[in-house]
Design a protein around this motif. Structure first.
Motif, PDB file in Angstrom:
ATOM      1  N   LEU A  39     -32.126 -24.837  -7.413  1.00 45.13           N
ATOM      2  CA  LEU A  39     -31.157 -25.754  -8.009  1.00 45.13           C
ATOM      3  C   LEU A  39     -31.278 -25.776  -9.523  1.00 45.13           C
ATOM      4  O   LEU A  39     -30.263 -25.847 -10.227  1.00 45.13           O
ATOM      5  CB  LEU A  39     -31.340 -27.159  -7.432  1.00 45.13           C
TER       6      LEU A  39
ATOM      7  N   TYR B 206     -28.083 -25.024 -11.923  1.00 46.44           N
ATOM      8  CA  TYR B 206     -27.591 -25.918 -12.970  1.00 46.44           C
ATOM      9  C   TYR B 206     -27.623 -25.221 -14.337  1.00 46.44           C
ATOM     10  O   TYR B 206     -26.714 -25.394 -15.156  1.00 46.44           O
ATOM     11  CB  TYR B 206     -28.429 -27.202 -13.013  1.00 46.44           C
TER      12      TYR B 206
ATOM     13  N   GLN C  50     -22.332 -28.534  -9.221  1.00 43.58           N
ATOM     14  CA  GLN C  50     -22.266 -29.206  -7.929  1.00 43.58           C
ATOM     15  C   GLN C  50     -22.235 -28.165  -6.822  1.00 43.58           C
ATOM     16  O   GLN C  50     -21.701 -27.060  -7.005  1.00 43.58           O
ATOM     17  CB  GLN C  50     -21.030 -30.111  -7.838  1.00 43.58           C
TER      18      GLN C  50
ATOM     19  N   CYS D 196     -29.615 -33.051   0.738  1.00 39.82           N
ATOM     20  CA  CYS D 196     -28.799 -33.770  -0.254  1.00 39.82           C
ATOM     21  C   CYS D 196     -29.511 -35.041  -0.700  1.00 39.82           C
ATOM     22  O   CYS D 196     -29.586 -35.346  -1.899  1.00 39.82           O
ATOM     23  CB  CYS D 196     -27.437 -34.127   0.339  1.00 39.82           C
TER      24      CYS D 196
ATOM     25  N   ASP E 265     -31.134 -34.839  -4.595  1.00 37.70           N
ATOM     26  CA  ASP E 265     -30.115 -35.342  -5.519  1.00 37.70           C
ATOM     27  C   ASP E 265     -30.132 -36.865  -5.512  1.00 37.70           C
ATOM     28  O   ASP E 265     -29.370 -37.512  -4.800  1.00 37.70           O
ATOM     29  CB  ASP E 265     -28.732 -34.827  -5.125  1.00 37.70           C
TER      30      ASP E 265
ATOM     31  N   SER F 122     -29.113 -38.761  -7.748  1.00 38.26           N
ATOM     32  CA  SER F 122     -27.913 -39.312  -8.386  1.00 38.26           C
ATOM     33  C   SER F 122     -26.752 -39.462  -7.405  1.00 38.26           C
ATOM     34  O   SER F 122     -25.838 -40.249  -7.632  1.00 38.26           O
ATOM     35  CB  SER F 122     -27.466 -38.411  -9.533  1.00 38.26           C
TER      36      SER F 122
ATOM     37  N   ARG G 296     -24.378 -34.556  -7.227  1.00 37.45           N
ATOM     38  CA  ARG G 296     -24.475 -33.102  -7.356  1.00 37.45           C
ATOM     39  C   ARG G 296     -24.404 -32.350  -6.041  1.00 37.45           C
ATOM     40  O   ARG G 296     -23.822 -31.278  -5.968  1.00 37.45           O
ATOM     41  CB  ARG G 296     -25.800 -32.756  -8.021  1.00 37.45           C
ATOM     42  N   LEU G 297     -25.073 -32.874  -5.025  1.00 34.61           N
ATOM     43  CA  LEU G 297     -25.175 -32.188  -3.744  1.00 34.61           C
ATOM     44  C   LEU G 297     -24.414 -32.925  -2.661  1.00 34.61           C
ATOM     45  O   LEU G 297     -24.584 -34.134  -2.477  1.00 34.61           O
ATOM     46  CB  LEU G 297     -26.647 -32.054  -3.323  1.00 34.61           C
TER      47      LEU G 297
ATOM     48  N   GLN H 139     -22.635 -38.495   1.872  1.00 36.00           N
ATOM     49  CA  GLN H 139     -22.793 -37.161   1.283  1.00 36.00           C
ATOM     50  C   GLN H 139     -22.007 -36.092   2.032  1.00 36.00           C
ATOM     51  O   GLN H 139     -21.760 -35.010   1.492  1.00 36.00           O
ATOM     52  CB  GLN H 139     -24.275 -36.755   1.277  1.00 36.00           C
TER      53      GLN H 139
END
Length: 275
Positions: free
Chosen positions: A23, A27, A33, A51, A55, A57, A60-61, A91
Motif C-alpha cells: 500500500l 500511494y 484508493q 480494509c 485503513d 481513515s 482509502r480501502l 466498507q
C-alpha cells in the motif's frame, strides 16, 4: 494526478504478507484508493477485515463481497443471508465478484447461473452496484443481466478481454468496463487497442487485478513476476495511448468514474502519496 485501482486481490497470500508495504508503494505511485476483491464468502470477509485493519481513515480501502463463478458450487441456502450481512458493512461497496466463467468451468454452469442470479437479486434489493466476471460467456451473461439491469444502479464488467460484439452489447446495457494489464500484452491483448476509444469516458475504469496480469510492457520487470497496484500507471499509459488522450486527462476521467461507481470520498491531493 490520482488513480484508483478497482480490483486488487489483497487476500492472495503473495500480497497479504506484504500488504502494508504494498500500500505504501501504491500511494507513492499516486494510486490513492483501492477496491479489494471478494471472490468467496470467506475471501469477502477477509477483504473487509483488511480494509478495517489497514485503513483507519475509512477513505482509502473499500471492498466487494460476493461469490465468484469458480466458487459457485459452494452457494447454498444460507449463502444469501451471509452475503447480505457482509454487504451491509460500510466498507463494502459492490456485490461481487460474481458472474459466469464458461472457459474453465470450475463450477457447473447451472450452479454458476444460480449463484449469479441470487447475487443480482441481492444487488437489486440493496440497490448496490455489481462487480462482474465473464469468460467465454458473454451471450449468456447478457441474457441474465437483461432481466435485472433496469433495477440495478450500476454494473461493471471487470477485466474486460472480449471482442467488439461483446463490448458493444455491454455498452448497450449501460454497463461500465474495467481494463487491466491484459491490454499491455502483445500476445493476446492487441485486439483491445482499437476498441478502447469506443468506451465512454464516464464508464471506463482501470484495474490491476493484482497479483495477476502483470503488464508485459512494464520496465523494469519486477523480479517477483507479481502484479501490484503501484503498476497501475502502466495500464493508464497504454490505455491513454490508444484512446489518444493524455495520461493526466485519462487519470482524472477514470478516477472520477470509479468514485461515482463505488461512492468513494474525494482524497486531498497532498494525501495521495502518503504512506
Amino acid at each position: 494526478m490520482q488513480l484508483i485501482d478497482i480490483a486488487v486481490n489483497l487476500t492472495h497470500p503473495s500480497l497479504a504478507v506484504q500488504a502494508e508495504a504494498l500500500l505504501e508503494r501504491a500511494y507513492a505511485a499516486r494510486v490513492c484508493q483501492l477496491v479489494l476483491t471478494g471472490t468467496s464468502l470467506n475471501e469477502s470477509e477477509a477483504s473487509l477485515a483488511l480494509c478495517r485493519q489497514l485503513d483507519s481513515s475509512g477513505q482509502r480501502l473499500f471492498s466487494t463481497a460476493g461469490v465468484h463463478p469458480h466458487d459457485a458450487s459452494s452457494w447454498n441456502g444460507a449463502s444469501s443471508n451471509t452475503l447480505k450481512a457482509l454487504l451491509a458493512q460500510p466498507q463494502v461497496r459492490a456485490v461481487g465478484e460474481c458472474g459466469l466463467d464458461f472457459d474453465r468451468d470450475f463450477s457447473p454452469r447451472p450452479a454458476q447461473e444460480k449463484a449469479l442470479e441470487e447475487q443480482l437479486a441481492l444487488a437489486v434489493e440493496l440497490q448496490m452496484p455489481v462487480f462482474l466476471h465473464e469468460r467465454e460467456a458473454s451471450q449468456r451473461l447478457l441474457e441474465i443481466l437483461r432481466d435485472y439491469r433496469d433495477r440495478l444502479p450500476a454494473a461493471v464488467v471487470h477485466c474486460f478481454t472480449g471482442e467488439r460484439s461483446a463490448l458493444y452489447a455491454y455498452l448497450d446495457l449501460d454497463l461500465h468496463i474495467g481494463i487491466t494489464g491484459w491490454v499491455c500484452d502483445e500476445r493476446r491483448g492487441t485486439h483491445l487497442h482499437p476498441l478502447l476509444k469506443d468506451i465512454p469516458g464516464e464508464r471506463l475504469m482501470l484495474e490491476t487485478d493484482a497479483p495477476f496480469l502483470l503488464p508485459r510492457s512494464l520496465r523494469p520487470k519486477p523480479k517477483s513476476g507479481r502484479n501490484e497496484p503501484a503498476y497501475l500507471g502502466e495500464v493508464l499509459r497504454e490505455v491513454a495511448l490508444h484512446r489518444g488522450q493524455s495520461q493526466e486527462a485519462l487519470a482524472a476521467q477514470t478516477t472520477a468514474c470509479a468514485r461515482r461507481f463505488f461512492e468513494m470520498p474525494a482524497i486531498l491531493d497532498e494525501a495521495a502519496a502518503e504512506s
